[in-house]
Design an enzyme around this catalytic site. Sequence first.
Site, PDB file in Angstrom:
ATOM      1  N   HIS A 147     179.491  64.356  77.923  1.00  0.00           N
ATOM      2  CA  HIS A 147     179.668  64.600  76.484  1.00  0.00           C
ATOM      3  C   HIS A 147     180.358  63.389  75.836  1.00  0.00           C
ATOM      4  O   HIS A 147     180.063  63.035  74.699  1.00  0.00           O
ATOM      5  CB  HIS A 147     180.489  65.885  76.290  1.00  0.00           C
ATOM      6  CG  HIS A 147     180.550  66.362  74.870  1.00  0.00           C
ATOM      7  ND1 HIS A 147     179.421  66.562  74.084  1.00  0.00           N
ATOM      8  CD2 HIS A 147     181.607  66.697  74.076  1.00  0.00           C
ATOM      9  CE1 HIS A 147     179.796  66.990  72.883  1.00  0.00           C
ATOM     10  NE2 HIS A 147     181.114  67.079  72.839  1.00  0.00           N
ATOM     11  N   ASN A 204     171.916  58.387  74.277  1.00  0.00           N
ATOM     12  CA  ASN A 204     171.836  58.059  75.713  1.00  0.00           C
ATOM     13  C   ASN A 204     170.378  58.187  76.129  1.00  0.00           C
ATOM     14  O   ASN A 204     169.597  58.845  75.434  1.00  0.00           O
ATOM     15  CB  ASN A 204     172.682  59.058  76.523  1.00  0.00           C
ATOM     16  CG  ASN A 204     172.239  60.499  76.278  1.00  0.00           C
ATOM     17  OD1 ASN A 204     172.603  61.088  75.259  1.00  0.00           O
ATOM     18  ND2 ASN A 204     171.445  61.052  77.183  1.00  0.00           N
ATOM     19  N   GLU A 226     176.813  78.150  72.641  1.00  0.00           N
ATOM     20  CA  GLU A 226     178.190  78.636  72.477  1.00  0.00           C
ATOM     21  C   GLU A 226     178.263  80.149  72.675  1.00  0.00           C
ATOM     22  O   GLU A 226     179.347  80.723  72.693  1.00  0.00           O
ATOM     23  CB  GLU A 226     178.722  78.260  71.093  1.00  0.00           C
ATOM     24  CG  GLU A 226     178.939  76.768  70.938  1.00  0.00           C
ATOM     25  CD  GLU A 226     179.318  76.385  69.514  1.00  0.00           C
ATOM     26  OE1 GLU A 226     180.419  76.709  69.088  1.00  0.00           O
ATOM     27  OE2 GLU A 226     178.480  75.773  68.830  1.00  0.00           O
ATOM     28  N   MET A 258     169.942  69.967  71.992  1.00  0.00           N
ATOM     29  CA  MET A 258     170.293  71.388  72.103  1.00  0.00           C
ATOM     30  C   MET A 258     170.512  72.029  70.732  1.00  0.00           C
ATOM     31  O   MET A 258     171.261  73.003  70.612  1.00  0.00           O
ATOM     32  CB  MET A 258     171.573  71.543  72.931  1.00  0.00           C
ATOM     33  CG  MET A 258     171.542  70.827  74.275  1.00  0.00           C
ATOM     34  SD  MET A 258     173.162  70.863  75.079  1.00  0.00           S
ATOM     35  CE  MET A 258     172.888  69.750  76.461  1.00  0.00           C
ATOM     36  N   SER A 259     169.854  71.496  69.715  1.00  0.00           N
ATOM     37  CA  SER A 259     170.128  72.032  68.365  1.00  0.00           C
ATOM     38  C   SER A 259     168.916  71.868  67.471  1.00  0.00           C
ATOM     39  O   SER A 259     167.799  71.700  67.945  1.00  0.00           O
ATOM     40  CB  SER A 259     171.325  71.292  67.753  1.00  0.00           C
ATOM     41  OG  SER A 259     170.981  69.952  67.486  1.00  0.00           O
ATOM     42  N   ALA A 295     172.541  64.554  67.923  1.00  0.00           N
ATOM     43  CA  ALA A 295     172.597  63.580  69.009  1.00  0.00           C
ATOM     44  C   ALA A 295     171.523  64.017  70.000  1.00  0.00           C
ATOM     45  O   ALA A 295     171.369  65.212  70.254  1.00  0.00           O
ATOM     46  CB  ALA A 295     173.971  63.614  69.665  1.00  0.00           C
ATOM     47  N   SER A 333     176.662  66.310  66.652  1.00  0.00           N
ATOM     48  CA  SER A 333     177.793  65.885  67.496  1.00  0.00           C
ATOM     49  C   SER A 333     178.199  64.451  67.211  1.00  0.00           C
ATOM     50  O   SER A 333     177.376  63.536  67.299  1.00  0.00           O
ATOM     51  CB  SER A 333     177.413  65.947  68.979  1.00  0.00           C
ATOM     52  OG  SER A 333     177.042  67.243  69.331  1.00  0.00           O
TER      53      SER A 333
HETATM   54  N1  HPA Z   1     170.139  66.030  76.625  1.00  0.00           N
HETATM   55  C1  HPA Z   1     170.355  67.078  75.826  1.00  0.00           C
HETATM   56  N2  HPA Z   1     171.060  67.005  74.719  1.00  0.00           N
HETATM   57  C2  HPA Z   1     171.597  65.827  74.406  1.00  0.00           C
HETATM   58  C3  HPA Z   1     171.430  64.685  75.194  1.00  0.00           C
HETATM   59  C4  HPA Z   1     170.648  64.802  76.377  1.00  0.00           C
HETATM   60  O1  HPA Z   1     170.444  63.841  77.127  1.00  0.00           O
HETATM   61  N3  HPA Z   1     172.084  63.665  74.586  1.00  0.00           N
HETATM   62  C5  HPA Z   1     172.634  64.171  73.453  1.00  0.00           C
HETATM   63  N4  HPA Z   1     172.344  65.490  73.335  1.00  0.00           N
END
Ligand code: HPA
Length: 270
Positions: A244, A232, A85, A208-209, A112, A29
């Site tokens: 997001h 983050n 998805e 998530m990947s 990410a 992402s």
């Molecule tokens: N949690 C899950 N997936 C993510 C996060 C998160 O804090 N930041 C970026 N992808």
Amino acid sequence: MRNKVEEAAKAIENRLMAMRPAVGLILGSGLGGIVESIKNPVVIGFDSIPHFPVSTVKGHAGRMIFGKMEEVPVAAMQGRIHYYEGYDLKQVVFPVYVLKRLGIKKLIVTNAAGGINNEFEPGDLMLINDHINLLGDNPLIGQEEMGPRFIDMSRAYSPELIEIAKRKGNMLGIKLREGVYACMTGPSYETPAEIRMLKAIGADAVGMSTVPEVIAARQCEIKVLAVSCITNMAAGISPHVLSHEEVLEGARKSEKNLERLLKEVVKEMI
Ligand code: HPA
């Protein structure tokens, strides 16, 4: 599955002429800008490749870019497919088998991720040295066509490639973290209680990947380097609510360093 992989690979080969990639890149992402460093790119939309799933997420372009990165022939996926998805994991990992069929021996996966380890800060890059699969699913379930079923995962993240990345990080003055990536399904972000659980079971970052693609890559003996951009701090650690947009903004901030790192690392992957 093998026939579909073959058809997809043939369609790509028809567009590539003589070029064959040696290294695959899956861009997470907000990290798709890294393809700017690919010279003489041949761009192929996922929607023009037979059987390819199509990414539906903002920040994921959904195309393959073939060309040279620092003289190394690469195939980059700008945008990936996520379990959340609604695709099943066999569809999520389909591109990995196509990359294998096209000839890649090594794969760089980026994502990410939310930081769980207290020492991390948004903007950090973390080399993944292990993972925890919390998807409750596995891409190899019901599939023995593309490689063995019971594969070893004890060295899934190539120690050799991690060493190269660390050396290059040092050389470039880029601080690199190292740790365990926990994969949740999403798409909702975690609750603070879930983050406390993930911390207790040894996770340093959450996303998530990545995990499905790494499992598929290991099934067909591709060596993997995986890098998380800590965009983050995770829920309950972060002082504010997650969005997001924050993740994409965080990815933009670490993208330059990730690009500098990958350009150096890729040179040693041939
Ligand atoms: N949690 C899950 N997936 C993510 C996060 C998160 O804090 N930041 C970026 N992808």
